[in-house]
Design a protein around this motif. Sequence first.
Motif, PDB file in Angstrom:
ATOM      1  N   ARG A 102      65.313   1.671 -11.579  1.00  0.00           N
ATOM      2  CA  ARG A 102      64.051   2.674 -11.785  1.00  0.00           C
ATOM      3  C   ARG A 102      63.587   3.425 -10.187  1.00  0.00           C
ATOM      4  N   VAL A 103      64.060   2.447  -9.238  1.00  0.00           N
ATOM      5  CA  VAL A 103      63.849   2.885  -7.945  1.00  0.00           C
ATOM      6  C   VAL A 103      64.961   2.886  -7.082  1.00  0.00           C
ATOM      7  N   CYS A 104      64.995   4.134  -6.108  1.00  0.00           N
ATOM      8  CA  CYS A 104      65.932   4.033  -5.116  1.00  0.00           C
ATOM      9  C   CYS A 104      65.422   4.340  -4.070  1.00  0.00           C
ATOM     10  N   VAL A 105      65.971   3.396  -2.943  1.00  0.00           N
ATOM     11  CA  VAL A 105      65.694   3.613  -1.419  1.00  0.00           C
ATOM     12  C   VAL A 105      66.649   4.179  -0.705  1.00  0.00           C
ATOM     13  N   ALA A 106      66.577   5.128  -0.078  1.00  0.00           N
ATOM     14  CA  ALA A 106      67.726   5.901   0.513  1.00  0.00           C
ATOM     15  C   ALA A 106      67.192   6.551   1.928  1.00  0.00           C
ATOM     16  N   THR A 107      68.277   7.042   2.535  1.00  0.00           N
ATOM     17  CA  THR A 107      68.032   7.801   3.868  1.00  0.00           C
ATOM     18  C   THR A 107      68.378   9.174   3.421  1.00  0.00           C
ATOM     19  N   ASP A 108      68.066   9.972   4.397  1.00  0.00           N
ATOM     20  CA  ASP A 108      68.024  11.438   4.031  1.00  0.00           C
ATOM     21  C   ASP A 108      69.531  11.897   3.712  1.00  0.00           C
ATOM     22  N   VAL A 109      70.528  11.515   4.401  1.00  0.00           N
ATOM     23  CA  VAL A 109      71.897  11.820   4.069  1.00  0.00           C
ATOM     24  C   VAL A 109      72.540  11.407   2.860  1.00  0.00           C
ATOM     25  N   ALA A 110      72.087   9.926   2.653  1.00  0.00           N
ATOM     26  CA  ALA A 110      72.760   9.356   1.706  1.00  0.00           C
ATOM     27  C   ALA A 110      72.002   9.968   0.306  1.00  0.00           C
ATOM     28  N   ALA A 111      70.971  10.536   0.262  1.00  0.00           N
ATOM     29  CA  ALA A 111      70.197  11.216  -0.835  1.00  0.00           C
ATOM     30  C   ALA A 111      70.867  12.465  -0.910  1.00  0.00           C
ATOM     31  N   ARG A 112      71.488  13.254  -0.108  1.00  0.00           N
ATOM     32  CA  ARG A 112      71.633  14.678  -0.345  1.00  0.00           C
ATOM     33  C   ARG A 112      72.821  14.838  -1.782  1.00  0.00           C
ATOM     34  N   GLY A 113      72.212  15.701  -2.632  1.00  0.00           N
ATOM     35  CA  GLY A 113      73.204  15.961  -3.754  1.00  0.00           C
ATOM     36  C   GLY A 113      72.747  15.127  -4.916  1.00  0.00           C
ATOM     37  N   ILE A 114      71.624  14.145  -4.885  1.00  0.00           N
ATOM     38  CA  ILE A 114      71.417  13.388  -5.818  1.00  0.00           C
ATOM     39  C   ILE A 114      70.583  14.182  -6.854  1.00  0.00           C
ATOM     40  N   ASP A 115      71.170  13.993  -8.038  1.00  0.00           N
ATOM     41  CA  ASP A 115      70.420  15.052  -9.271  1.00  0.00           C
ATOM     42  C   ASP A 115      70.054  14.141 -10.206  1.00  0.00           C
ATOM     43  N   LEU A 116      68.941  13.745 -10.487  1.00  0.00           N
ATOM     44  CA  LEU A 116      68.485  12.637 -11.532  1.00  0.00           C
ATOM     45  C   LEU A 116      67.454  13.333 -12.445  1.00  0.00           C
ATOM     46  N   PRO A 117      67.724  13.718 -13.860  1.00  0.00           N
ATOM     47  CA  PRO A 117      66.885  14.474 -14.435  1.00  0.00           C
ATOM     48  C   PRO A 117      65.418  13.753 -14.585  1.00  0.00           C
ATOM     49  N   THR A 118      65.273  12.283 -14.554  1.00  0.00           N
ATOM     50  CA  THR A 118      64.342  11.530 -14.990  1.00  0.00           C
ATOM     51  C   THR A 118      63.467  11.517 -13.626  1.00  0.00           C
ATOM     52  N   LEU A 119      63.730  11.981 -12.628  1.00  0.00           N
ATOM     53  CA  LEU A 119      63.247  11.451 -11.068  1.00  0.00           C
ATOM     54  C   LEU A 119      61.814  12.405 -11.076  1.00  0.00           C
ATOM     55  N   SER A 120      60.772  11.350 -11.023  1.00  0.00           N
ATOM     56  CA  SER A 120      59.413  12.551 -11.180  1.00  0.00           C
ATOM     57  C   SER A 120      58.746  12.078  -9.732  1.00  0.00           C
ATOM     58  N   LEU A 121      59.082  11.265  -9.194  1.00  0.00           N
ATOM     59  CA  LEU A 121      58.239  10.569  -7.926  1.00  0.00           C
ATOM     60  C   LEU A 121      59.127  10.483  -6.705  1.00  0.00           C
ATOM     61  N   VAL A 122      58.768  11.342  -5.534  1.00  0.00           N
ATOM     62  CA  VAL A 122      59.082  10.877  -4.406  1.00  0.00           C
ATOM     63  C   VAL A 122      58.222  10.485  -3.227  1.00  0.00           C
ATOM     64  N   VAL A 123      58.495   9.301  -2.524  1.00  0.00           N
ATOM     65  CA  VAL A 123      57.465   8.899  -1.605  1.00  0.00           C
ATOM     66  C   VAL A 123      58.510   8.951  -0.259  1.00  0.00           C
ATOM     67  N   HIS A 124      57.717   9.461   0.600  1.00  0.00           N
ATOM     68  CA  HIS A 124      58.256   9.869   2.040  1.00  0.00           C
ATOM     69  C   HIS A 124      57.609   8.298   2.857  1.00  0.00           C
ATOM     70  N   VAL A 125      58.540   7.377   2.758  1.00  0.00           N
ATOM     71  CA  VAL A 125      57.877   6.050   3.262  1.00  0.00           C
ATOM     72  C   VAL A 125      57.979   6.262   4.769  1.00  0.00           C
ATOM     73  N   GLU A 126      58.814   6.757   5.396  1.00  0.00           N
ATOM     74  CA  GLU A 126      58.895   7.380   6.913  1.00  0.00           C
ATOM     75  C   GLU A 126      58.900   8.910   7.097  1.00  0.00           C
ATOM     76  N   LEU A 127      57.963   9.287   7.686  1.00  0.00           N
ATOM     77  CA  LEU A 127      57.946  10.662   7.818  1.00  0.00           C
ATOM     78  C   LEU A 127      59.214  11.608   8.050  1.00  0.00           C
ATOM     79  N   PRO A 128      59.272  12.691   7.364  1.00  0.00           N
ATOM     80  CA  PRO A 128      60.333  13.515   7.746  1.00  0.00           C
ATOM     81  C   PRO A 128      60.251  14.157   9.139  1.00  0.00           C
ATOM     82  N   ARG A 129      61.239  14.475   9.858  1.00  0.00           N
ATOM     83  CA  ARG A 129      61.018  14.783  11.033  1.00  0.00           C
ATOM     84  C   ARG A 129      60.784  16.372  11.043  1.00  0.00           C
ATOM     85  N   ASP A 130      60.747  17.227  10.131  1.00  0.00           N
ATOM     86  CA  ASP A 130      60.291  18.488  10.048  1.00  0.00           C
ATOM     87  C   ASP A 130      60.094  19.000   8.757  1.00  0.00           C
TER      88      ASP A 130
END
Length: 559
Positions: free
Chosen positions: A292-320
């Motif tokens: 139920r939880v995916c821990v990822a870097t920005d590059v690895a997460a590109r293109g991920i499309d999960l219909p049930t994804l309802s929560l995004v947590v920016h554990v480390e702040l984005p650069r911009d």
Amino acid sequence: MNATNIPAALSSALEARGYAALTPVQSEVTADEAIGRDLLVSAQTGSGKTVAFGLAIAGQLLTDDQLPQPGAPLALVIAPTRELALQVAKELTWLYADARIATCVGGMDPSRERRALNHGAHIVVGTPGRLRDHVERGALNLSQIRAAVLDEADEMLDMGFRDDLEALLDQTPAERRTLLFSATLPKTIVALARKYQRDALRISTVSEQRGHGDITYRAVTVSPSEIEHAVINLLRFYEAETAILFCATRDNVRHLHAGLVERGFAAVALSGEHSQNERNHALQALRDRRARVCVATDVAARGIDLPTLSLVVHVELPRDAEVLQHRSGRTGRAGKKGTAVLLVPYPRRRRVEMMLRGARIAAEWGEVPTAEAIRAKDRERLLERLLAPVEVDEDDQALAAELLAQRSAEEIAAAFVAAQRASLPAPEELSDRAPEDRQKAHRPGFDDVVWFRMNVGRRQNADPRWVLPLLCRRGHVTKAEIGAIRIGAMETQFQVPSALAGRFAAAVRASANADGEDESGVRIEPMQGAPAPMRGGPGGAGGPPQRRYQAQRTPRPRR
């Protein structure tokens, strides 16, 4: 649905997929003025871009609503990452049910890709480096390309693929259609469009508000030392069907993933250190609900499309702001609601406020959910689940009767509630009182102290909830070994028992650079005697003027 310019076969595929109407970007690319023209499109993540360019290139692929025999590819789709390329191929497969689609991405078996290309294809989807490699080895023939699509072109240029893109486009016929899809239009994209497009139609479906209307943004302030505990409480508070946690580096992904699994969360990890096979297994675990939880870097997460994804947590702040929106755009897709939470260390709040303002995103600021709030949420969810109507068969009724014969209804209900709670990871107890509140009364062991100063104060957003963990980390002491803390305008003063002062000072020096500062520019040094009362002026209690604290830029980490 703009059925006039959509071939019957594609209309049937859309209806079978449940499309009642086209999204704005899909309508724009199939409008009369867009037919046959080069397109420069900016659209938000999750707006249906893949289907949009799939519909847009139908005129170059179909003749009398039919595909020709597969041979040299007619359409080329270039994407920045493996995951996005595979996701694009998956979408085009249902849209063009009879098409032969070949994928060429890094991390996959190149010999298998060459065999697929040799057997012929209508559409080739791939990443820039792997596509160029196949072209240079003679496995990919681009001489018959009628339409070239660059998906997330801005990201590909940011990732250094300009030479690869130009090498690929130079191999295609000059009369091809070129469709550029980009979330933003920096000068580099405009220059690329000017070089490879002719009389391109500019299409933009990005709203003025820029953030997704279906995404609720929350910013949560936290002590830097309690970020992992904050993540646990956020996951427990929201109990999302699927959540993704963004970290800056693969090391941080590994560490956080291990911590979550240890705490009982069903989690997977995605980063540059994982093979394509490992990534595929991780994504499949998320899709079939084994994780139920995916821990990822920005590059690895590109293109991920999960219909049930309802929560995004920016554990480390984005650069911009652009990275913020792209990360957050993994949720709130296809009309569904989503929540994006930024974990903001106390000293970074001002920077985050500026980033949110620049992105025109209204975020609700708050604190990390407490254990009490999580238990209250658990109670609500449990009652809702237990009171919902259910269908039971005869075996269930017989077992219920047997239980009631041996125990009271209250005992059975209590046992069931206990079993439900036991399956949930326990929430964390975070610091609920500021250090300065704990220092008001005299404490044993602080009759003989040494005063130290730190070159940050209220004007640099110094907060006792992050000052104390910082001192413990730099000085190798516990919270109980720090005495009174006084935060002034430009500096912070604090006590250390005299018996520990030497060891504390040595540990601080060991963690500092030649200027006596750590990597964030924080300097800690002993004071001579007891300080004078603070009056909030520059330099604090009679010390030298201190420069304004600014977080140092660090080199961009590997992802």
